[in-house]
Scaffold this motif. Structure first.
Motif, mmCIF file in Angstrom:
data_model
loop_
_atom_site.group_PDB
_atom_site.id
_atom_site.type_symbol
_atom_site.label_atom_id
_atom_site.label_comp_id
_atom_site.label_asym_id
_atom_site.label_seq_id
_atom_site.Cartn_x
_atom_site.Cartn_y
_atom_site.Cartn_z
ATOM 1 N N ASN A 1 0.822 -1.210 0.000
ATOM 2 C CA ASN A 1 0.000 0.000 0.000
ATOM 3 C C ASN A 1 0.857 1.261 0.000
ATOM 4 O O ASN A 1 0.544 2.243 0.660
ATOM 5 C CB ASN A 1 -0.931 0.015 1.216
ATOM 6 N N GLY A 2 1.969 1.202 -0.725
ATOM 7 C CA GLY A 2 2.833 2.368 -0.825
ATOM 8 C C GLY A 2 3.777 2.541 0.347
ATOM 9 O O GLY A 2 4.688 3.363 0.296
ATOM 10 N N GLU A 3 3.568 1.758 1.394
ATOM 11 C CA GLU A 3 4.437 1.897 2.556
ATOM 12 C C GLU A 3 5.544 0.866 2.529
ATOM 13 O O GLU A 3 5.309 -0.288 2.206
ATOM 14 C CB GLU A 3 3.629 1.737 3.856
ATOM 15 N N ARG A 4 6.695 1.300 2.901
ATOM 16 C CA ARG A 4 7.859 0.429 2.945
ATOM 17 C C ARG A 4 7.694 -0.613 4.042
ATOM 18 O O ARG A 4 7.334 -0.289 5.172
ATOM 19 C CB ARG A 4 9.097 1.302 3.216
ATOM 20 N N ILE A 5 7.963 -1.882 3.666
ATOM 21 C CA ILE A 5 7.895 -2.970 4.646
ATOM 22 C C ILE A 5 9.314 -3.412 4.976
ATOM 23 O O ILE A 5 10.137 -3.615 4.084
ATOM 24 C CB ILE A 5 7.118 -4.169 4.063
ATOM 25 N N LYS A 6 9.579 -3.564 6.243
ATOM 26 C CA LYS A 6 10.921 -3.992 6.651
ATOM 27 C C LYS A 6 10.973 -5.518 6.700
ATOM 28 O O LYS A 6 10.170 -6.151 7.377
ATOM 29 C CB LYS A 6 11.266 -3.426 8.026
ATOM 30 N N LEU A 7 11.917 -6.085 5.934
ATOM 31 C CA LEU A 7 12.086 -7.536 5.937
ATOM 32 C C LEU A 7 13.522 -7.875 6.335
ATOM 33 O O LEU A 7 14.453 -7.163 5.961
ATOM 34 C CB LEU A 7 11.809 -8.115 4.543
ATOM 35 N N THR A 8 13.671 -8.940 7.074
ATOM 36 C CA THR A 8 15.021 -9.412 7.392
ATOM 37 C C THR A 8 15.619 -10.034 6.140
ATOM 38 O O THR A 8 14.891 -10.370 5.204
ATOM 39 C CB THR A 8 14.985 -10.455 8.515
ATOM 40 N N PRO A 9 16.944 -10.202 6.100
ATOM 41 C CA PRO A 9 17.577 -10.781 4.908
ATOM 42 C C PRO A 9 16.961 -12.105 4.495
ATOM 43 O O PRO A 9 16.676 -12.321 3.307
ATOM 44 C CB PRO A 9 19.030 -10.966 5.363
ATOM 45 N N THR A 10 16.753 -12.971 5.452
ATOM 46 C CA THR A 10 16.185 -14.278 5.105
ATOM 47 C C THR A 10 14.776 -14.128 4.564
ATOM 48 O O THR A 10 14.403 -14.774 3.581
ATOM 49 C CB THR A 10 16.175 -15.195 6.337
ATOM 50 N N GLU A 11 13.985 -13.291 5.200
ATOM 51 C CA GLU A 11 12.623 -13.078 4.724
ATOM 52 C C GLU A 11 12.630 -12.559 3.290
ATOM 53 O O GLU A 11 11.874 -13.033 2.441
ATOM 54 C CB GLU A 11 11.899 -12.080 5.640
ATOM 55 N N TYR A 12 13.527 -11.608 3.025
ATOM 56 C CA TYR A 12 13.579 -11.041 1.679
ATOM 57 C C TYR A 12 14.010 -12.093 0.656
ATOM 58 O O TYR A 12 13.419 -12.205 -0.423
ATOM 59 C CB TYR A 12 14.540 -9.857 1.643
ATOM 60 N N ASP A 13 15.034 -12.869 0.994
ATOM 61 C CA ASP A 13 15.500 -13.892 0.064
ATOM 62 C C ASP A 13 14.390 -14.879 -0.270
ATOM 63 O O ASP A 13 14.232 -15.304 -1.408
ATOM 64 C CB ASP A 13 16.695 -14.637 0.666
ATOM 65 N N LEU A 14 13.646 -15.234 0.759
ATOM 66 C CA LEU A 14 12.562 -16.193 0.551
ATOM 67 C C LEU A 14 11.482 -15.590 -0.350
ATOM 68 O O LEU A 14 11.016 -16.229 -1.299
ATOM 69 C CB LEU A 14 11.972 -16.592 1.901
ATOM 70 N N LEU A 15 11.123 -14.356 -0.060
ATOM 71 C CA LEU A 15 10.102 -13.691 -0.884
ATOM 72 C C LEU A 15 10.567 -13.570 -2.328
ATOM 73 O O LEU A 15 9.806 -13.801 -3.272
ATOM 74 C CB LEU A 15 9.791 -12.302 -0.305
ATOM 75 N N LYS A 16 11.828 -13.226 -2.490
ATOM 76 C CA LYS A 16 12.385 -13.082 -3.827
ATOM 77 C C LYS A 16 12.337 -14.406 -4.579
ATOM 78 O O LYS A 16 11.947 -14.469 -5.751
ATOM 79 C CB LYS A 16 13.829 -12.594 -3.716
ATOM 80 N N ALA A 17 12.719 -15.480 -3.891
ATOM 81 C CA ALA A 17 12.709 -16.797 -4.517
ATOM 82 C C ALA A 17 11.305 -17.178 -4.958
ATOM 83 O O ALA A 17 11.113 -17.763 -6.021
ATOM 84 C CB ALA A 17 13.269 -17.845 -3.557
#
Lengths: 234, 234
Positions: A152-168
């Motif tokens: 919704n236009g707002e930046r979400i803070k993700l940990t490195p592992t969370e981001y990697d998983l989402l990216k995958a």
DNA sequence: GTCCATTTTTACGCTTTTTTTACACCTTTT
DNA sequence: AAAAGGTGTAAAAAAAGCGTAAAAATGGAC
């Protein structure tokens, strides 16, 4: 030569012979590529999942894993261009490697100039089909280039592992990504089996941060017994 | 070999030697490709614009236009994959051709198997999105790539075993698949004999989920004493 | 060294899936 | 007609898988 064309493009060299590794490293570095190395097949698969190189130069004469197995393991989850380097000149070997997913097959002895030219060709293909680096689904936007996730236009803070998983997950939007693939891409090839535990925990984290109702996910859905699927919805 | 993998993909051969042209034509046609030919560089450029082939095999030893010029002319307006074929083994020639836009460089003498394998590689890059591994039968659709099964447009939920079994049946649509084959593909090589019990249970599950009248199957029919058959009906 | 965010470990309730078990049915054989 | 072999349902018991919470360990910043 010492060009600067490579511009930091990451290349992974998988070769057990230190001499050839050094030759390749020096030459490719001189062309501006960022070189990583692996001396065994096992390490090669690990490095491939860790550094996500833009291209892999793979020697088939490895001691531990047969080079072909390395290729197959990588192809399970990645489409990264692989140039196979080998002393074997038999046609069946060439055909087997090319059909297993190799993008080129160079026989020793080879000229470094030719190899670099073939690397340029292989990279040309990926650059050509380089997708727009922003994945959108509903009110979620993932900017792979900037490593930014917005809801919704707002930046979400993700940990490195969370981001990697989402990216995958998101980079295979619509398709099922198996637990093995995810474990390999996020945690490396060591945890490629049995540790699906981590997965459940971090999927939970992502859902809590991204889904409207985490108990009834619409973005990251479970495919029981197989893996997870990232859904694109308008 | 006489495969049919090419499936009508158009390939243009540009070569001045009629013998090699014939060899290429016959081999590629046997693999299911639709072959066009040109005996001169001039004609090659013309044909390339006429037929819009999916791939071009270009011999550099042409009489009128230097092969390199043909490549450059084509590259002015098209990104079609070009595989260069030549007797010249000098590294500078290879580098020049590859940097001019060639996707591969094969030196004579070459094995036809290797050339065809390299053609497959080159086509893989472009055909990426054109594949459609969707099996349809009546109001049922099985999307192997996305691992989705739809009946009347609605998503059907299948357990891993159910899906594996359906996949094993559907990928040999029309043919009988023996109980042994099914057991081996779904349950692994251990249960390859005697455990046909599982099979009956899961065939039942599939029918209950997919058939209109499970007691009178029209999709998955029994071949008594042999196995089962997945029927395609329009 | 302490503090902090993150990752890993540990534990448990719950659901789904697989396997086991039992039995009715049909066709062919004896 | 009875027996036998292969087939199809239905229900259980067993196993595997999923999701959450919270504690312990790790590792980097200060």
């Amino acid at each position: 030569m010492t060009n600067e064309n490579g511009a930091g493009t990451r290349i992974l060299i998988v070769d057990d012979e230190p001499q050839i590794r050094k030759l390749l490293r020096v030459t490719l570095a001189a062309h501006g590529y960022a070189v990583h190395e692996a001396g065994t097949g096992e390490e090669g698969v690990l490095q491939a999942s860790m550094h996500a190189p833009e291209l892999i130069v793979l020697d088939l004469g490895l001691p531990d894993l047969a080079g072909m197995q390395v290729l197959e393991r990588i192809r399970e989850w990645s489409g990264v261009p692989v140039i196979v380097l080998t002393a074997k000149d038999r046609e069946e070997d060439k055909i087997a490697a090319l059909d297993a997913g190799a993008d080129d097959y160079v026989t020793k002895p080879f000229g470094m100039g030719e190899l670099v030219a073939r690397i340029r060709v292989a990279l040309r293909h990926t650059v050509k089909s380089a997708e727009e680096p922003v994945i959108r689904s509903g009110n979620l936007a993932i900017d792979l280039a900037q490593r930014i996730v917005e809801l919704n236009g707002e930046r979400i803070k993700l940990t490195p592992t969370e981001y990697d998983l989402l990216k995958a997950l998101a980079s295979h939007a619509g398709k099922v990504v198996t637990q093995r693939q995810l474990l390999q891409q996020v945690w490396g090839s060591r945890h490629d089996e049995g540790d699906s535990h981590y997965l459940r925990i971090y999927i939970g984290h992502l859902r809590k941060k991204l889904e409207e109702d985490p108990s009834q996910p619409e973005l990251i859905v479970t495919e029981p017994g197989v893996g997870y699927r990232f859904l694109i919805r308008e």
